[in-house]
Each structure stands twice: as C-alpha cells, then as structure tokens.
Design a protein around this motif. Structure first.
Motif, PDB file in Angstrom:
ATOM      1  N   GLY A  14      51.553  -6.521  57.024  1.00 31.24           N
ATOM      2  CA  GLY A  14      50.965  -5.629  56.042  1.00 31.24           C
ATOM      3  C   GLY A  14      50.365  -6.371  54.853  1.00 31.24           C
ATOM      4  N   GLU A  15      50.380  -7.699  54.906  1.00 33.47           N
ATOM      5  CA  GLU A  15      49.845  -8.510  53.810  1.00 33.47           C
ATOM      6  C   GLU A  15      48.325  -8.341  53.733  1.00 33.47           C
ATOM      7  N   VAL A  16      47.822  -8.152  52.515  1.00 37.02           N
ATOM      8  CA  VAL A  16      46.393  -7.964  52.293  1.00 37.02           C
ATOM      9  C   VAL A  16      45.837  -9.220  51.632  1.00 37.02           C
ATOM     10  N   CYS A  17      44.732  -9.729  52.165  1.00 33.19           N
ATOM     11  CA  CYS A  17      44.067 -10.867  51.538  1.00 33.19           C
ATOM     12  C   CYS A  17      42.577 -10.565  51.406  1.00 33.19           C
ATOM     13  N   GLU A  18      41.955 -11.225  50.464  1.00 32.01           N
ATOM     14  CA  GLU A  18      40.533 -11.030  50.216  1.00 32.01           C
ATOM     15  C   GLU A  18      39.796 -12.318  50.532  1.00 32.01           C
ATOM     16  N   GLU A  19      38.648 -12.182  51.180  1.00 29.60           N
ATOM     17  CA  GLU A  19      37.826 -13.329  51.543  1.00 29.60           C
ATOM     18  C   GLU A  19      36.406 -13.093  51.054  1.00 29.60           C
ATOM     19  N   ALA A  20      35.724 -14.175  50.734  1.00 32.33           N
ATOM     20  CA  ALA A  20      34.299 -14.112  50.402  1.00 32.33           C
ATOM     21  C   ALA A  20      33.575 -15.105  51.303  1.00 32.33           C
ATOM     22  N   HIS A  21      32.497 -14.659  51.930  1.00 28.78           N
ATOM     23  CA  HIS A  21      31.710 -15.500  52.823  1.00 28.78           C
ATOM     24  C   HIS A  21      30.256 -15.485  52.373  1.00 28.78           C
ATOM     25  N   LEU A  22      29.616 -16.620  52.510  1.00 29.47           N
ATOM     26  CA  LEU A  22      28.192 -16.720  52.210  1.00 29.47           C
ATOM     27  C   LEU A  22      27.413 -16.795  53.510  1.00 29.47           C
ATOM     28  N   ALA A  23      26.250 -16.169  53.530  1.00 22.30           N
ATOM     29  CA  ALA A  23      25.396 -16.188  54.719  1.00 22.30           C
ATOM     30  C   ALA A  23      23.938 -16.294  54.277  1.00 22.30           C
ATOM     31  N   ILE A  24      23.134 -16.818  55.164  1.00 24.84           N
ATOM     32  CA  ILE A  24      21.699 -16.919  54.923  1.00 24.84           C
ATOM     33  C   ILE A  24      21.000 -16.041  55.942  1.00 24.84           C
ATOM     34  N   THR A  25      20.023 -15.287  55.494  1.00 25.50           N
ATOM     35  CA  THR A  25      19.283 -14.415  56.392  1.00 25.50           C
ATOM     36  C   THR A  25      17.786 -14.644  56.232  1.00 25.50           C
ATOM     37  N   SER A  26      17.056 -14.405  57.291  1.00 18.47           N
ATOM     38  CA  SER A  26      15.602 -14.504  57.239  1.00 18.47           C
ATOM     39  C   SER A  26      14.968 -13.129  57.060  1.00 18.47           C
ATOM     40  N   LEU A  27      15.783 -12.099  56.886  1.00 19.45           N
ATOM     41  CA  LEU A  27      15.261 -10.750  56.688  1.00 19.45           C
ATOM     42  C   LEU A  27      14.632 -10.627  55.308  1.00 19.45           C
ATOM     43  N   SER A  28      13.647  -9.758  55.202  1.00 18.83           N
ATOM     44  CA  SER A  28      13.028  -9.497  53.902  1.00 18.83           C
ATOM     45  C   SER A  28      13.978  -8.644  53.067  1.00 18.83           C
ATOM     46  N   PRO A  29      13.799  -8.604  51.750  1.00 20.33           N
ATOM     47  CA  PRO A  29      14.680  -7.758  50.920  1.00 20.33           C
ATOM     48  C   PRO A  29      14.665  -6.292  51.339  1.00 20.33           C
ATOM     49  N   ALA A  30      13.538  -5.805  51.836  1.00 19.73           N
ATOM     50  CA  ALA A  30      13.471  -4.409  52.284  1.00 19.73           C
ATOM     51  C   ALA A  30      14.312  -4.189  53.539  1.00 19.73           C
ATOM     52  N   GLN A  31      14.380  -5.204  54.411  1.00 23.92           N
ATOM     53  CA  GLN A  31      15.157  -5.081  55.653  1.00 23.92           C
ATOM     54  C   GLN A  31      16.634  -5.385  55.429  1.00 23.92           C
ATOM     55  N   ALA A  32      16.945  -6.133  54.386  1.00 22.00           N
ATOM     56  CA  ALA A  32      18.309  -6.642  54.178  1.00 22.00           C
ATOM     57  C   ALA A  32      19.074  -5.786  53.177  1.00 22.00           C
ATOM     58  N   ASP A  33      19.099  -4.486  53.383  1.00 24.65           N
ATOM     59  CA  ASP A  33      19.929  -3.658  52.512  1.00 24.65           C
ATOM     60  C   ASP A  33      21.390  -3.795  52.939  1.00 24.65           C
ATOM     61  N   ALA A  34      22.302  -3.294  52.140  1.00 21.93           N
ATOM     62  CA  ALA A  34      23.735  -3.485  52.379  1.00 21.93           C
ATOM     63  C   ALA A  34      24.171  -2.911  53.730  1.00 21.93           C
ATOM     64  N   ALA A  35      23.654  -1.748  54.093  1.00 17.54           N
ATOM     65  CA  ALA A  35      24.061  -1.116  55.357  1.00 17.54           C
ATOM     66  C   ALA A  35      23.615  -1.951  56.558  1.00 17.54           C
ATOM     67  N   SER A  36      22.400  -2.482  56.509  1.00 19.08           N
ATOM     68  CA  SER A  36      21.899  -3.314  57.619  1.00 19.08           C
ATOM     69  C   SER A  36      22.714  -4.579  57.772  1.00 19.08           C
ATOM     70  N   LEU A  37      22.971  -5.248  56.648  1.00 16.88           N
ATOM     71  CA  LEU A  37      23.732  -6.492  56.701  1.00 16.88           C
ATOM     72  C   LEU A  37      25.175  -6.250  57.154  1.00 16.88           C
ATOM     73  N   ALA A  38      25.761  -5.142  56.728  1.00 12.65           N
ATOM     74  CA  ALA A  38      27.120  -4.814  57.171  1.00 12.65           C
ATOM     75  C   ALA A  38      27.146  -4.566  58.675  1.00 12.65           C
ATOM     76  N   GLY A  39      26.128  -3.867  59.188  1.00 13.49           N
ATOM     77  CA  GLY A  39      26.054  -3.615  60.633  1.00 13.49           C
ATOM     78  C   GLY A  39      25.891  -4.894  61.433  1.00 13.49           C
TER      79      GLY A  39
END
Length: 113
Positions: A14-39
């Motif tokens: 039941g232990e909860v931990c938080e992680e942060a990851h960095l990624a690079i994408t070639s998508l344009s800002p219009a294509q790279a909204d939060a919902a698209s990137l999460a999917g």
C-alpha cells in the motif's frame, strides 16, 4: 519536452511513491496536449505489462544471452505464450507445472497443430 508525474501504489504494502519522468516528443504543440501524451504513455506501458513482462518473468528473456538467434527465440516465445493464453490456468502456473511434467504440454500441443 514533456515532464510526466506518476503516483504509484505498491499492491502488497500500500506504499505510495511519486515519480517524475522526462520525455522528448516530435509532436507539435497542437498535437501534444495532455490527453494525447497521457494516452501515448499508457499505451507504451500496456504493451510492456501485457507482453514483455510475461516474456521476462515466465520465460526469463532478459537473462538469455543468445544474440545470433534472438529474433527466432522471441518468435518461439511469442508462439508459446499465445498457446498458453488459450489455457484456463494462468501462464506462470502452466509453465511451472509443464516444467515438472512436460507430457501434458506435448499432448496438448500435438492436438493444436
């Protein structure tokens, strides 16, 4: 550049931990909204959890040191996993039982082919 924050809960403790990851994408800002990137991120981990995790934990793929026939072995592992998914018992339990007594596996495979 994208920064992804995840909260993971360990199933047993039941232990909860938080992680942060960095990624690079070639998508344009219009294509790279939060919902698209999460999917896209969920789709990557779905493949990892569905196939690669089983190939590694059940069949020990990461420990294999074969380099010349790696693609052929991966194809055989995928074939074996697809056969084992047709059984009613979980894959890991099937592999463990077949490793101690392989004759039911041979009989079952000869009926499938």
């Amino acid at each position: 550049m994208v920064e992804i924050h995840r909260h993971k809960t360990h199933k047993r403790t039941g232990e909860v931990c938080e992680e942060a990851h960095l990624a690079i994408t070639s998508l344009s800002p219009a294509q790279a909204d939060a919902a698209s990137l999460a999917g896209i991120g969920r789709g990557h981990w779905a493949i990892e959890n569905r196939l690669h995790h089983k190939r590694d934990t059940v069949l020990g793929e990461d420990a294999c040191r074969t380099r010349k026939a790696a693609q052929s072995l991966a194809a055989l592992r995928n074939l074996l996993l697809s056969f084992l998914h047709q059984l009613t018992t979980p894959v890991l339990r099937s592999v463990r039982s077949f490793s101690t007594n392989p004759m039911p596996l041979y009989r079952w495979l000869s009926g499938c082919i």
